[in-house]
Write a protein that holds these residues in place. Structure first.
Motif, mmCIF file in Angstrom:
data_model
loop_
_atom_site.group_PDB
_atom_site.id
_atom_site.type_symbol
_atom_site.label_atom_id
_atom_site.label_comp_id
_atom_site.label_asym_id
_atom_site.label_seq_id
_atom_site.Cartn_x
_atom_site.Cartn_y
_atom_site.Cartn_z
ATOM 1 N N ILE A 73 30.134 17.325 13.924
ATOM 2 C CA ILE A 73 29.020 17.737 13.073
ATOM 3 C C ILE A 73 27.710 17.423 13.788
ATOM 4 O O ILE A 73 27.530 16.318 14.313
ATOM 5 C CB ILE A 73 29.034 17.003 11.717
ATOM 6 N N ALA A 74 26.798 18.387 13.784
ATOM 7 C CA ALA A 74 25.419 18.145 14.206
ATOM 8 C C ALA A 74 24.602 17.917 12.939
ATOM 9 O O ALA A 74 24.447 18.810 12.109
ATOM 10 C CB ALA A 74 24.882 19.338 14.983
ATOM 11 N N HIS A 75 24.084 16.692 12.781
ATOM 12 C CA HIS A 75 23.373 16.278 11.570
ATOM 13 C C HIS A 75 21.894 16.073 11.878
ATOM 14 O O HIS A 75 21.533 15.494 12.900
ATOM 15 C CB HIS A 75 23.970 14.957 11.059
ATOM 16 N N LYS A 76 21.040 16.527 10.941
ATOM 17 C CA LYS A 76 19.606 16.295 11.049
ATOM 18 C C LYS A 76 19.060 16.118 9.644
ATOM 19 O O LYS A 76 19.419 16.871 8.737
ATOM 20 C CB LYS A 76 18.924 17.479 11.743
ATOM 21 N N ASP A 77 18.196 15.096 9.437
ATOM 22 C CA ASP A 77 17.666 14.873 8.095
ATOM 23 C C ASP A 77 16.179 14.551 8.122
ATOM 24 O O ASP A 77 15.583 14.313 9.181
ATOM 25 C CB ASP A 77 18.468 13.793 7.354
ATOM 26 N N SER A 78 15.599 14.540 6.924
ATOM 27 C CA SER A 78 14.161 14.358 6.774
ATOM 28 C C SER A 78 13.717 12.926 6.999
ATOM 29 O O SER A 78 12.512 12.646 7.045
ATOM 30 C CB SER A 78 13.708 14.822 5.386
ATOM 31 N N ALA A 79 14.675 11.988 7.150
ATOM 32 C CA ALA A 79 14.336 10.603 7.484
ATOM 33 C C ALA A 79 14.235 10.397 8.994
ATOM 34 O O ALA A 79 14.005 9.271 9.462
ATOM 35 C CB ALA A 79 15.370 9.655 6.893
ATOM 36 N N GLY A 80 14.455 11.466 9.750
ATOM 37 C CA GLY A 80 14.316 11.391 11.202
ATOM 38 C C GLY A 80 15.605 11.159 11.954
ATOM 39 O O GLY A 80 15.584 10.969 13.174
ATOM 40 N N ILE A 84 25.089 13.329 16.269
ATOM 41 C CA ILE A 84 26.347 14.061 16.401
ATOM 42 C C ILE A 84 27.447 13.161 15.843
ATOM 43 O O ILE A 84 27.565 11.996 16.243
ATOM 44 C CB ILE A 84 26.649 14.415 17.861
ATOM 45 N N LEU A 85 28.226 13.696 14.932
ATOM 46 C CA LEU A 85 29.321 12.954 14.306
ATOM 47 C C LEU A 85 30.644 13.519 14.809
ATOM 48 O O LEU A 85 31.035 14.614 14.411
ATOM 49 C CB LEU A 85 29.232 13.067 12.783
ATOM 50 N N PRO A 86 31.354 12.794 15.697
ATOM 51 C CA PRO A 86 32.620 13.298 16.245
ATOM 52 C C PRO A 86 33.802 12.982 15.342
ATOM 53 O O PRO A 86 33.688 12.206 14.377
ATOM 54 C CB PRO A 86 32.726 12.550 17.573
ATOM 55 N N ALA A 87 34.940 13.560 15.660
ATOM 56 C CA ALA A 87 36.158 13.339 14.882
ATOM 57 C C ALA A 87 36.498 11.860 14.838
ATOM 58 O O ALA A 87 36.404 11.148 15.843
ATOM 59 C CB ALA A 87 37.311 14.140 15.484
ATOM 60 N N PHE A 104 25.757 21.201 10.783
ATOM 61 C CA PHE A 104 26.280 22.368 11.481
ATOM 62 C C PHE A 104 27.463 21.980 12.354
ATOM 63 O O PHE A 104 27.561 20.844 12.833
ATOM 64 C CB PHE A 104 25.191 23.018 12.343
ATOM 65 N N ASN A 105 28.334 22.960 12.554
ATOM 66 C CA ASN A 105 29.384 22.814 13.552
ATOM 67 C C ASN A 105 28.698 22.766 14.918
ATOM 68 O O ASN A 105 28.012 23.714 15.310
ATOM 69 C CB ASN A 105 30.351 23.993 13.464
ATOM 70 N N ALA A 106 28.884 21.649 15.626
ATOM 71 C CA ALA A 106 28.200 21.468 16.905
ATOM 72 C C ALA A 106 28.789 22.316 18.028
ATOM 73 O O ALA A 106 28.222 22.372 19.118
ATOM 74 C CB ALA A 106 28.231 19.986 17.300
ATOM 75 N N SER A 107 29.929 22.963 17.770
ATOM 76 C CA SER A 107 30.588 23.778 18.800
ATOM 77 C C SER A 107 30.412 25.264 18.510
ATOM 78 O O SER A 107 30.438 25.697 17.349
ATOM 79 C CB SER A 107 32.084 23.440 18.851
ATOM 80 N N GLU A 108 30.265 26.036 19.566
ATOM 81 C CA GLU A 108 30.212 27.493 19.454
ATOM 82 C C GLU A 108 31.588 28.120 19.656
ATOM 83 O O GLU A 108 31.734 29.346 19.565
ATOM 84 C CB GLU A 108 29.233 28.063 20.484
ATOM 85 N N GLN A 109 32.606 27.276 19.935
ATOM 86 C CA GLN A 109 33.953 27.798 20.189
ATOM 87 C C GLN A 109 35.006 27.296 19.195
ATOM 88 O O GLN A 109 35.940 28.028 18.870
ATOM 89 C CB GLN A 109 34.411 27.414 21.604
ATOM 90 N N ASP A 110 34.864 26.059 18.732
ATOM 91 C CA ASP A 110 35.931 25.425 17.959
ATOM 92 C C ASP A 110 35.554 25.251 16.499
ATOM 93 O O ASP A 110 34.394 24.991 16.152
ATOM 94 C CB ASP A 110 36.254 24.049 18.552
ATOM 95 N N GLU A 111 36.559 25.346 15.638
ATOM 96 C CA GLU A 111 36.370 25.129 14.214
ATOM 97 C C GLU A 111 36.086 23.649 13.933
ATOM 98 O O GLU A 111 36.584 22.754 14.627
ATOM 99 C CB GLU A 111 37.633 25.572 13.459
ATOM 100 N N LEU A 112 35.292 23.399 12.930
ATOM 101 C CA LEU A 112 35.018 22.048 12.436
ATOM 102 C C LEU A 112 35.763 21.843 11.129
ATOM 103 O O LEU A 112 35.694 22.691 10.232
ATOM 104 C CB LEU A 112 33.511 21.873 12.206
ATOM 105 N N THR A 113 36.490 20.747 10.992
ATOM 106 C CA THR A 113 37.108 20.383 9.718
ATOM 107 C C THR A 113 36.641 18.982 9.346
ATOM 108 O O THR A 113 36.644 18.073 10.189
ATOM 109 C CB THR A 113 38.647 20.431 9.775
ATOM 110 N N PHE A 114 36.218 18.822 8.100
ATOM 111 C CA PHE A 114 35.760 17.500 7.666
ATOM 112 C C PHE A 114 35.871 17.362 6.159
ATOM 113 O O PHE A 114 35.952 18.349 5.419
ATOM 114 C CB PHE A 114 34.332 17.227 8.151
#
Length: 229
Positions: A73-80, A84-87, A104-114
């Protein structure tokens, strides 16, 4: 008392880029019998297409936990916080008086499951908070969330505990339940016998008015155990 929530009975959402299964009522899925359990409000099992994700949106007065099962996961928030959150890692975002974030899914090729999990806090407002940690893959029980951050766990704004359970095939784990407490167990993978109740991946079980459990893995099992007020 035991009440199984079977994976096949969960709510469903299909947005093309997102496939989601809802343990409890969420968004357009509504079941008055599945409005959460104690402080546990949401367990969503999400699959996100490569490059896709949740645009910036807001939360308030909610404890939001993410556990990546595969991908990043590519994470971004208003607290700054930009992370990147890996498996295998856990992320806890305390919304407090209000926070905006995107995932967002940080990969342009692989599915993200969480798994996306919400717990209602026992205090309103306050500063938003962000915590992230890899707790490893140790067999048995590993404390992930607690109200006081004990044993290196993430600090939750609620009188609740969360354990990661990893059991090799045919191994057992006992769990004592304090008076007045409830448990919810969500099985991520494998097969798990909970005091004679058989769980398959995606199944969950509500437990109340019990004092102790014996958990037995059919095949190697990974589960989350919520100890709730």
């Amino acid at each position: 008392m035991f009440d199984i929530r079977y994976a096949a009975d969960r709510g469903k959402a299909d947005f093309g880029w997102l496939q989601s299964r809802h343990t409890f009522s969420f968004a357009s899925y509504y079941d008055p019998a599945q409005m959460g359990f104690s402080a546990l409000r949401v367990i969503n099992d999400d699959r996100v297409a490569p490059g896709a994700g949740f645009d910036t949106h807001g939360h308030k007065d909610m404890e939001i936990l993410s556990l990546v099962l595969s991908g990043k996961i590519a994470h971004k928030d208003s607290a700054g916080n930009t992370e990147i959150l890996p498996a295998g890692e856990f992320q806890l975002m305390s919304a407090g008086r209000g926070i905006y974030h995107s995932e967002f899914n940080a990969s342009e090729q692989d599915e993200l499951t969480f798994l996306q999990i919400w717990l209602q806090p026992n205090q309103q407002g306050g500063e938003p908070g962000y915590q992230q940690k890899d707790f490893g893959q140790r067999d048995g029980l590993t404390l992930i969330l607690s109200p006081d951050g004990r044993d290196g766990s993430l600090t939750l704004r609620q009188d609740a505990l969360l354990y990661q359970l990893l059991l090799p095939q045919a191994q057992q784990q006992t769990y004592s339940i304090a008076a007045g407490r409830k448990l919810y167990i969500h099985l991520i993978s494998g097969e798990l016998d909970v005091a004679g109740n058989q769980l398959q991946p995606g199944d969950g079980i509500k437990i109340s008015n019990e004092t102790a459990l014996t958990l037995t893995a059919g095949t190697a099992a990974k589960a989350l155990i919520f100890d709730l007020p």
